[in-house]
Design a protein around this motif. Structure first.
Motif, PDB file in Angstrom:
ATOM      1  N   GLN A 191       1.009  -1.164  -0.114  1.00  0.00           N
ATOM      2  CA  GLN A 191       0.225  -0.061   0.094  1.00  0.00           C
ATOM      3  C   GLN A 191       1.133   1.274  -0.134  1.00  0.00           C
ATOM      4  O   GLN A 191       1.772   1.357   0.797  1.00  0.00           O
ATOM      5  CB  GLN A 191      -0.978  -0.009   1.482  1.00  0.00           C
ATOM      6  CG  GLN A 191      -2.125   0.992   1.132  1.00  0.00           C
ATOM      7  CD  GLN A 191      -3.111   0.647   2.117  1.00  0.00           C
ATOM      8  OE1 GLN A 191      -2.816   0.317   3.389  1.00  0.00           O
ATOM      9  NE2 GLN A 191      -4.407   0.696   2.038  1.00  0.00           N
ATOM     10  N   LYS A 198      -6.747   0.348  -1.029  1.00  0.00           N
ATOM     11  CA  LYS A 198      -6.275   0.338  -2.356  1.00  0.00           C
ATOM     12  C   LYS A 198      -4.694  -0.112  -2.477  1.00  0.00           C
ATOM     13  O   LYS A 198      -4.126   0.500  -1.521  1.00  0.00           O
ATOM     14  CB  LYS A 198      -5.935   1.616  -3.143  1.00  0.00           C
ATOM     15  CG  LYS A 198      -7.569   2.452  -3.496  1.00  0.00           C
ATOM     16  CD  LYS A 198      -7.163   3.871  -4.060  1.00  0.00           C
ATOM     17  CE  LYS A 198      -8.581   4.159  -4.522  1.00  0.00           C
ATOM     18  NZ  LYS A 198      -9.588   4.415  -3.372  1.00  0.00           N
ATOM     19  N   ARG A 200      -1.501  -2.869  -4.277  1.00  0.00           N
ATOM     20  CA  ARG A 200      -0.801  -3.628  -5.403  1.00  0.00           C
ATOM     21  C   ARG A 200      -0.549  -4.920  -4.940  1.00  0.00           C
ATOM     22  O   ARG A 200       0.004  -5.204  -3.765  1.00  0.00           O
ATOM     23  CB  ARG A 200       0.564  -2.892  -5.753  1.00  0.00           C
ATOM     24  CG  ARG A 200       0.334  -1.460  -6.167  1.00  0.00           C
ATOM     25  CD  ARG A 200      -0.442  -1.334  -7.542  1.00  0.00           C
ATOM     26  NE  ARG A 200       0.156  -2.077  -8.603  1.00  0.00           N
ATOM     27  CZ  ARG A 200      -0.213  -2.149  -9.923  1.00  0.00           C
ATOM     28  NH1 ARG A 200      -1.276  -1.228 -10.069  1.00  0.00           N
ATOM     29  NH2 ARG A 200       0.326  -2.671 -10.930  1.00  0.00           N
ATOM     30  N   GLN A 231      -0.836  -6.254 -10.023  1.00  0.00           N
ATOM     31  CA  GLN A 231      -1.871  -5.619 -10.617  1.00  0.00           C
ATOM     32  C   GLN A 231      -2.503  -4.829  -9.098  1.00  0.00           C
ATOM     33  O   GLN A 231      -2.165  -5.298  -8.075  1.00  0.00           O
ATOM     34  CB  GLN A 231      -2.951  -6.620 -10.929  1.00  0.00           C
ATOM     35  CG  GLN A 231      -2.848  -7.502 -12.196  1.00  0.00           C
ATOM     36  CD  GLN A 231      -3.950  -8.375 -12.537  1.00  0.00           C
ATOM     37  OE1 GLN A 231      -5.021  -8.016 -12.378  1.00  0.00           O
ATOM     38  NE2 GLN A 231      -3.541  -9.582 -13.290  1.00  0.00           N
ATOM     39  N   ALA A 232      -3.375  -3.771  -9.547  1.00  0.00           N
ATOM     40  CA  ALA A 232      -3.914  -3.116  -8.477  1.00  0.00           C
ATOM     41  C   ALA A 232      -5.140  -3.788  -8.115  1.00  0.00           C
ATOM     42  O   ALA A 232      -5.733  -4.736  -8.952  1.00  0.00           O
ATOM     43  CB  ALA A 232      -4.385  -1.861  -9.249  1.00  0.00           C
ATOM     44  N   ASP A 251      -8.636  -2.833  -5.416  1.00  0.00           N
ATOM     45  CA  ASP A 251      -9.399  -1.893  -4.823  1.00  0.00           C
ATOM     46  C   ASP A 251     -10.479  -2.569  -3.836  1.00  0.00           C
ATOM     47  O   ASP A 251     -11.393  -3.233  -4.534  1.00  0.00           O
ATOM     48  CB  ASP A 251     -10.051  -0.777  -5.598  1.00  0.00           C
ATOM     49  CG  ASP A 251     -10.856   0.407  -5.071  1.00  0.00           C
ATOM     50  OD1 ASP A 251     -11.032   0.029  -3.609  1.00  0.00           O
ATOM     51  OD2 ASP A 251     -10.920   1.503  -5.479  1.00  0.00           O
TER      52      ASP A 251
END
Length: 394
Positions: free
Chosen positions: A309, A362, A364, A377-378, A380
């Motif tokens: 994060q 949020k 990664r 990848q991200a 959320d």
């Protein structure tokens, strides 16, 4: 984890008498020094016990030396020692012994464990939280020992003191729904020094579900669990600045940034200012790790997945990390949905935490595996759980 401590002012003779040690020690000779090795561990997430049985530690000056090559030196324990890695947290070290070595540079360390046999208790075993004790399958290469990346110097008439840091959480891997567990050891070798970080978290936290890490640039250098009083010790840290990251079930990630470690142990706070992270809903990020294989895909069962994060103005911190399932290559990460909170280190011990609302939920998510370029990848998870399947390049 295991560690090495460089005792610049301690002669070999004095080290043997006063600095501890075990098999292989002896009086000093010209052109020789001593090597002392201890073991410590990071927290073992989801386990009540993780047992390994140590037989010996081997070192060689040639980083590519094979098991049968000449030149190996050993610390042989008087008797194989069965250790619960989860007892070796919060600044606790298990001394494995000491031996004389020719002065020079060494480039390979191997930790040799006993194999499981038919006798009880099993040499290597794991007890998942709330479950029964089951054998822990060790690597097929166990006969030659677990090879560790390490370079260290042994100086004439001095003792080099190393720590082997055994990360139980990342080393024990579930094998699908078989009920079996494999040992895929994650160990680091570092010098043992008398500096570190000490602080307190609130005893109202679920202590067993709380982890404290010292990180640099989002990489965990040392980790531990607090004791029953909330006290945590991140021991044997080389000089530098560290971000102290507190993760606890049902709580926001809490960061004390830029904690300096110099010549003494740095105290972050005391009992009167024990850290209590805000409450947070927890989310799950799940997925599978694979690689293209022609027109199909192949599972990558030796991968590790982590969630990081990025906080406004820094730092970026690791929030969770797990090995993938040894059969299905699946993973489950639990992360907070609420905003992380951060306070800069204060020499007075008064920490002023502020929420980073922009970073809430949020992350990664990154997969890494030996011989492969990491992929990420991200994710959320502000309002719901997330699914992130990660695919390596072929």
């Amino acid at each position: 984890m295991f560690g090495l401590r460089a005792l610049a002012s301690c002669t070999v003779a004095a080290a043997l008498a006063a600095c501890g040690g075990g098999g292989g020690g002896g009086t000093s000779t010209a052109g020789s020094g001593a090597l002392s090795v201890a073991l410590t561990d990071a927290p073992g997430c989801g386990y009540d016990h993780v047992y390994v049985t140590v037989d010996r530690v081997r070192v060689h000056q040639d980083g590519s030396a094979a098991d049968s090559d000449a030149g190996w030196r050993e610390i042989v324990l008087a008797a194989p020692r069965r250790l619960d890695l989860l007892d070796l947290t919060n600044g606790v070290f298990e001394e494995l012994g000491q031996t004389q070595l020719p002065a020079g540079r060494y480039n390979q360390v191997r930790l040799v464990l006993l194999d499981n046999g038919s006798a009880a208790p099993q040499a290597n075993a794991v007890q998942p939280t709330g479950g029964a004790l089951v054998p822990l399958a060790t690597p097929s290469a166990q006969q030659s020992g677990l090879k560790l990346k390490a370079t260290f110097d042994v100086s004439t008439n001095q003792t080099t003191d190393l720590v082997l840091d055994f990360d139980a959480c990342r080393s024990v891997v579930r094998a699908g729904n078989s009920g079996n567990y494999n040992l895929k050891p994650v160990l680091t070798v570092t010098p043992r020094v008398a500096t570190g970080i000490l602080g307190y978290v609130s005893t109202t936290l679920t202590i067993a579900g709380t982890t404290v890490t010292a990180q640099q640039d989002g990489t965990v250098v040392r980790s531990t669990v607090p004791d029953a009083t909330g006290r945590f010790v991140l021991g044997s840290l080389p000089a530098g600045n560290y971000d102290v990251v507190i993760g606890s079930e049902g709580r926001s990630t809490t960061v004390v940034s830029s904690v300096p470690v110099t010549a003494t142990t740095t105290v972050v706070n005391g009992t009167a200012t024990a850290i209590l992270p805000p409450t947070s809903a927890m989310r799950q990020v799940t997925g599978t790790v694979s690689v293209p294989a022609g027109t199909a895909t192949a599972l990558v069962t030796d991968a590790t997945v982590r969630a990081s994060q990025a906080l406004a103005g820094g730092p970026t911190v690791e929030v969770a990390r797990v090995p993938v399932d040894a059969t299905a290559a699946t993973y489950v990460l639990r992360v907070p949905a609420a905003a992380p909170v951060k306070a800069p280190y204060a020499a007075t011990g008064t920490l002023a935490f502020a929420a980073d609302t922009a970073a809430a939920g949020k992350y990664r998510v990154q997969a890494a595996a030996p011989g492969r370029t990491a992929v990420d990848q991200a994710a959320d998870v502000t309002t719901t759980d997330g699914v992130v399947d990660l695919t390596f390049a072929p």
